[in-house]
Design a protein around this motif. Structure first.
Motif, PDB file in Angstrom:
ATOM      1  N   ALA A  17      -0.041  -0.515 -21.772  1.00  0.00           N
ATOM      2  CA  ALA A  17      -1.314   0.048 -22.334  1.00  0.00           C
ATOM      3  C   ALA A  17      -1.933   1.105 -21.747  1.00  0.00           C
ATOM      4  N   GLU A  18      -1.982   1.017 -20.310  1.00  0.00           N
ATOM      5  CA  GLU A  18      -2.667   2.360 -19.584  1.00  0.00           C
ATOM      6  C   GLU A  18      -2.035   3.632 -19.776  1.00  0.00           C
ATOM      7  N   PHE A  19      -0.732   3.639 -20.236  1.00  0.00           N
ATOM      8  CA  PHE A  19      -0.436   5.249 -20.574  1.00  0.00           C
ATOM      9  C   PHE A  19       0.166   5.357 -22.119  1.00  0.00           C
ATOM     10  N   SER A  20       0.496   4.108 -22.775  1.00  0.00           N
ATOM     11  CA  SER A  20       0.957   4.328 -24.189  1.00  0.00           C
ATOM     12  C   SER A  20      -0.568   4.305 -25.223  1.00  0.00           C
ATOM     13  N   ARG A  21      -1.467   3.952 -24.707  1.00  0.00           N
ATOM     14  CA  ARG A  21      -2.846   3.994 -25.653  1.00  0.00           C
ATOM     15  C   ARG A  21      -3.046   4.925 -26.227  1.00  0.00           C
ATOM     16  N   ASP A  22      -2.775   6.260 -25.485  1.00  0.00           N
ATOM     17  CA  ASP A  22      -3.145   7.506 -26.238  1.00  0.00           C
ATOM     18  C   ASP A  22      -2.116   8.217 -27.005  1.00  0.00           C
ATOM     19  N   PRO A  66       0.643  -1.157  -0.086  1.00  0.00           N
ATOM     20  CA  PRO A  66       0.054  -0.015   0.106  1.00  0.00           C
ATOM     21  C   PRO A  66       0.807   1.300   0.174  1.00  0.00           C
ATOM     22  N   GLU A  67       0.176   2.452  -0.334  1.00  0.00           N
ATOM     23  CA  GLU A  67       0.998   3.591  -0.229  1.00  0.00           C
ATOM     24  C   GLU A  67       1.602   3.790   1.089  1.00  0.00           C
ATOM     25  N   PRO A  68       2.781   4.526   1.114  1.00  0.00           N
ATOM     26  CA  PRO A  68       3.429   4.672   2.471  1.00  0.00           C
ATOM     27  C   PRO A  68       2.559   5.842   3.491  1.00  0.00           C
ATOM     28  N   THR A  69       2.327   5.357   4.749  1.00  0.00           N
ATOM     29  CA  THR A  69       1.550   6.228   5.557  1.00  0.00           C
ATOM     30  C   THR A  69       2.362   7.565   5.939  1.00  0.00           C
ATOM     31  N   LYS A  70       1.796   8.654   6.470  1.00  0.00           N
ATOM     32  CA  LYS A  70       2.871   9.731   7.218  1.00  0.00           C
ATOM     33  C   LYS A  70       3.719   8.893   8.126  1.00  0.00           C
ATOM     34  N   ALA A  71       3.008   8.067   8.753  1.00  0.00           N
ATOM     35  CA  ALA A  71       3.838   7.406   9.947  1.00  0.00           C
ATOM     36  C   ALA A  71       5.138   6.625   9.222  1.00  0.00           C
ATOM     37  N   ALA A  72       5.026   6.060   8.287  1.00  0.00           N
ATOM     38  CA  ALA A  72       5.942   5.394   7.723  1.00  0.00           C
ATOM     39  C   ALA A  72       7.019   6.329   7.107  1.00  0.00           C
ATOM     40  N   HIS A  73       6.625   7.457   6.713  1.00  0.00           N
ATOM     41  CA  HIS A  73       7.530   8.518   6.054  1.00  0.00           C
ATOM     42  C   HIS A  73       8.446   9.180   7.428  1.00  0.00           C
ATOM     43  N   HIS A  93      -3.277   1.022  -8.168  1.00  0.00           N
ATOM     44  CA  HIS A  93      -2.604   2.027  -7.810  1.00  0.00           C
ATOM     45  C   HIS A  93      -0.859   1.754  -7.372  1.00  0.00           C
ATOM     46  N   GLY A  94      -0.692   0.754  -8.277  1.00  0.00           N
ATOM     47  CA  GLY A  94       0.906   0.375  -7.894  1.00  0.00           C
ATOM     48  C   GLY A  94       1.921   1.296  -8.881  1.00  0.00           C
ATOM     49  N   VAL A  95       3.067   0.525  -8.991  1.00  0.00           N
ATOM     50  CA  VAL A  95       4.311   1.194  -9.466  1.00  0.00           C
ATOM     51  C   VAL A  95       4.233   1.641 -11.070  1.00  0.00           C
ATOM     52  N   MET A  96       3.241   0.989 -11.569  1.00  0.00           N
ATOM     53  CA  MET A  96       3.026   1.511 -13.190  1.00  0.00           C
ATOM     54  C   MET A  96       1.582   2.288 -13.301  1.00  0.00           C
ATOM     55  N   SER A  97       1.181   2.578 -12.444  1.00  0.00           N
ATOM     56  CA  SER A  97      -0.053   3.291 -12.629  1.00  0.00           C
ATOM     57  C   SER A  97       0.084   4.862 -12.948  1.00  0.00           C
ATOM     58  N   LYS A  98      -0.646   5.442 -13.647  1.00  0.00           N
ATOM     59  CA  LYS A  98      -0.215   6.840 -14.273  1.00  0.00           C
ATOM     60  C   LYS A  98       0.032   7.849 -13.314  1.00  0.00           C
ATOM     61  N   ALA A  99      -0.701   7.599 -11.981  1.00  0.00           N
ATOM     62  CA  ALA A  99      -0.264   8.556 -11.004  1.00  0.00           C
ATOM     63  C   ALA A  99       1.024   8.482 -10.370  1.00  0.00           C
ATOM     64  N   LYS A 100       1.768   7.543 -10.765  1.00  0.00           N
ATOM     65  CA  LYS A 100       3.217   7.106 -10.287  1.00  0.00           C
ATOM     66  C   LYS A 100       4.236   7.638 -11.411  1.00  0.00           C
ATOM     67  N   MET A 101       3.711   8.029 -12.571  1.00  0.00           N
ATOM     68  CA  MET A 101       4.661   8.200 -13.833  1.00  0.00           C
ATOM     69  C   MET A 101       5.057   9.746 -13.894  1.00  0.00           C
ATOM     70  N   SER A 102       6.173   9.979 -13.960  1.00  0.00           N
ATOM     71  CA  SER A 102       6.539  11.306 -14.001  1.00  0.00           C
ATOM     72  C   SER A 102       6.595  11.740 -15.573  1.00  0.00           C
ATOM     73  N   PHE A 124       2.365  -6.374 -15.806  1.00  0.00           N
ATOM     74  CA  PHE A 124       1.194  -6.349 -16.351  1.00  0.00           C
ATOM     75  C   PHE A 124       0.186  -7.323 -15.911  1.00  0.00           C
ATOM     76  N   LYS A 125       0.813  -8.614 -15.814  1.00  0.00           N
ATOM     77  CA  LYS A 125       0.020  -9.753 -15.571  1.00  0.00           C
ATOM     78  C   LYS A 125      -0.574  -9.796 -14.307  1.00  0.00           C
ATOM     79  N   MET A 126       0.149  -9.106 -13.257  1.00  0.00           N
ATOM     80  CA  MET A 126      -0.246  -9.055 -11.697  1.00  0.00           C
ATOM     81  C   MET A 126      -1.278  -7.666 -11.797  1.00  0.00           C
ATOM     82  N   ARG A 127      -1.224  -6.699 -12.490  1.00  0.00           N
ATOM     83  CA  ARG A 127      -2.264  -5.702 -12.358  1.00  0.00           C
ATOM     84  C   ARG A 127      -3.631  -5.886 -13.137  1.00  0.00           C
ATOM     85  N   ARG A 128      -3.397  -6.520 -14.024  1.00  0.00           N
ATOM     86  CA  ARG A 128      -4.843  -6.873 -14.790  1.00  0.00           C
ATOM     87  C   ARG A 128      -5.780  -7.619 -14.025  1.00  0.00           C
TER      88      ARG A 128
END
Length: 256
Positions: free
Chosen positions: A148-153, A46-53, A107-116, A97-101
């Protein structure tokens, strides 16, 4: 508290860089494989919490920065590496890819939110497709599908996949069918274009039953209730009529 992946991101990025720079035979592949296992582990956390930070003295956004460094280094390795390195990189992203499908809300490491800057990843792989041999093009197509999540467009990547569907090389067609299926799952406007092309593919007597069934497998990724699925069903029926039932069933099973 056990150390989380986000707190190890900088260390992992440095170790990957050392492995890729090593002149020891097989060290680069080993570093890529190790990074792949680490990314799979991170992907399930999961996303690291404030406590983990606070516990691990993490600066906000630090883990995202080093995650993108890792992804970019893998893309660079694919661009400049040999066959073994390229295959290793593809295996890393294909496994992710096989894991996240299987996850509805990812919301993992390949999600759009994590991509710079996902465009930088695509640029590096596109260079390989444009300048490489058949096997390199096949590997690049698999990567495009895995992303595909970010290359599709991206218009350039869409064109590459569609043009590869009519390639004279069987391996390239099969890889493009995989990528097209991945795109259809995430982009409704891409599916109608693929559907226009699939009847010509599945009706071709020059292609093997396995490859033609791979075309049928694309329909499973269009959604059960969409107009694309209805049209896909019609094309799928056409495919079945061109193969005997036993051959069709075996071919579809092999494509799953």
């Amino acid at each position: 508290m056990e150390k989380i992946s986000a707190a190890s991101a900088m260390e992992w990025s440095i170790e990957l860089d050392k492995g890729l720079r090593s002149r020891k035979p097989g060290q680069a592949v080993k570093a890529i494989q190790q990074t792949g296992s680490r990314l799979q582990q991170w992907d399930q956390e999961p996303e690291p919490t404030k406590a983990a930070h606070k516990i691990f003295d993490l600066v906000a956004g630090e883990e995202r920065f080093f995650l993108n460094c890792i992804l970019l280094k893998l893309a660079d390795a694919f661009r400049s590496g040999d066959k073994d390195i390229r295959v290793s990189v593809v295996k890393v992203f294909l496994s992710l890819f096989k894991m996240r499908r299987k996850t509805k809300r990812y919301h993992g490491v390949m999600s759009k939110a994590k991509m710079s800057n996902p465009l930088e990843l695509l640029k590096r792989v596109k260079i390989v497709f444009d300048t490489g041999d058949l096997e390199s093009r096949v590997l690049a197509l698999v990567l495009f599908g895995s992303w595909a999540e970010f290359s599709r467009d991206n218009a350039h990547i869409r064109y590459i996949i569609l043009s590869s569907l009519v390639s004279s090389e069987v391996m390239e067609v099969k890889a493009s069918l995989f990528a097209a299926g991945c795109f259809c799952k995430f982009a409704d406007d891409f599916a109608p274009v693929v559907l226009e092309m699939l009847p010509h593919i599945v009706a071709s007597s020059e292609l093997s039953s396995t490859l033609r069934a791979a075309g049928a497998n694309v329909f499973a990724k269009m959604g059960y209730f969409s107009p694309n699925a209805v049209n896909g069903y019609k094309v799928n029926c056409h495919l079945q009529s061109t193969l005997n039932p036993r051959s069709f069933c075996l071919a579809v099973i092999n494509c799953l």
